[in-house]
Design an enzyme around this catalytic site. Structure first.
Site, mmCIF file in Angstrom:
data_model
loop_
_atom_site.group_PDB
_atom_site.id
_atom_site.type_symbol
_atom_site.label_atom_id
_atom_site.label_comp_id
_atom_site.label_asym_id
_atom_site.label_seq_id
_atom_site.Cartn_x
_atom_site.Cartn_y
_atom_site.Cartn_z
ATOM 1 C CB ILE A 115 -0.867 -0.010 1.244
ATOM 2 C CG1 ILE A 115 -1.962 1.134 1.382
ATOM 3 C CG2 ILE A 115 -0.303 0.076 2.533
ATOM 4 C CD1 ILE A 115 -2.833 1.090 2.385
ATOM 5 C CB SER A 116 1.256 4.052 -2.260
ATOM 6 O OG SER A 116 1.373 3.254 -3.396
#
Ligand code: SAH
Length: 274
Positions: A115-116
């Site tokens: 997940i960024s």
């Protein structure tokens, strides 16, 4: 008379636990960089050395602090900031990593994907929000996301768009996102399992297209499915710079206009579903 120092209080509020080092402006945005850090924290949890759980992770105040940091970093789009304040990022990651959910770090979500970082997600959403249609409508309109992952960005997009289609090529993550998004109130969010390089023709055209994985080239289907006035934001290999950059493409009535923005480092855009 000086007052004696206050005794330590436990549990310590999550929003007081971590300082924050601001990245240099020219630094490459690396959504995956702190994986090692995340793994260390997970190991600490496993060995019982980490801070105890129950730190009020569901507290809106902790999220608000993340929003303040984004604002201090120059995020000015109130709709984007409100979406970050509303979506509980810790619910989208493994519980051993939940304590890091509101730091500006990327986190592993399984199957070698991440997940960024919030700041990178915010950057992409703000770029989308500057598109012509979004400016006129005050929102992102019909949105296509490539790379659902754990569903976090899809939840943000669902608060910013009129409808959202999000595609994931890994069945395990598609299923996980579906679970994570149960109970979220969405206007119109459709999760699709398949190869996002093909876009999703049944619901085209889209006012906003955003990719969470970076490729060597821009799939023709995305350009074909971009509405006039629409904007596409995607990490893309830039041969001239020798690395990935955020590519913005606007479909104007006269044709496509491209702009290259920040250097980034996203997971690869792959072909086919698995
Ligand atoms: N937006 C996500 C981030 C996911 S990371 C989140 O909020 O969690 C990028 C994702 O893109 C990975 O899950 C990866 O499997 C997916 N991906 C890579 N190539 C793809 C493709 N061709 N089609 C659909 N998804 C793809």
């Amino acid at each position: 008379m000086t007052r004696p120092p206050a005794p330590p209080r436990f549990p310590v509020a999550l929003d007081r636990m971590h300082g924050r080092a601001r990245p240099a402006a020219s630094q490459t945005l690396r959504p995956q960089a702190p994986l090692q850090h995340a793994a260390q924290t997970a190991a600490q949890h496993a060995s019982g050395r980490a801070t105890p759980s129950g730190l009020g992770l569901d507290s809106a105040a902790v999220r608000q602090r993340m929003v303040q940091r984004l604002r201090a970093d120059g995020v000015r789009n109130d709709a984007v900031l409100n979406a970050f304040a509303a979506v509980e990022r810790h619910r989208f990651v493994d519980s051993a990593l939940a304590i890091q959910a509101y730091e500006d770090t990327s986190l592993p979500i399984g199957l070698s994907q991440t997940i960024s970082k919030p700041s990178v997600v915010a950057r992409m959403l703000c770029l989308l929000g500057d598109g012509a249609t979004a400016r006129q409508q005050g929102q992102l309109g019909r949105v296509l996301e490539i790379g659902t992952g754990c569903g976090y960005q899809a939840a943000l997009l669902a608060l910013l768009g009129r409808s959202v289609v999000s595609i994931e090529r890994l069945k395990g993550l598609h299923d996980k996102a579906r679970e994570n998004l149960v109970g979220h109130r969405h206007v119109d969010l459709r999760l699709v399992y398949g190869d996002g390089r093909l876009g999703h023709a049944p619901r085209a055209p889209y006012d906003s297209i955003v990719a969470a994985a970076g490729g060597e080239d821009l799939p023709q289907a995305w350009l074909d499915q971009l509405a006039v006035g629409g904007r596409l934001v995607a990490p893309m290999q830039d041969a001239a710079r020798g690395g990935q950059v955020l590519l913005v493409v606007d479909r104007q009535p006269e044709g496509l206009v491209r702009q290259w923005h920040d250097a980034v480092h996203f997971v690869p855009l792959k072909s086919g579903a698995a």
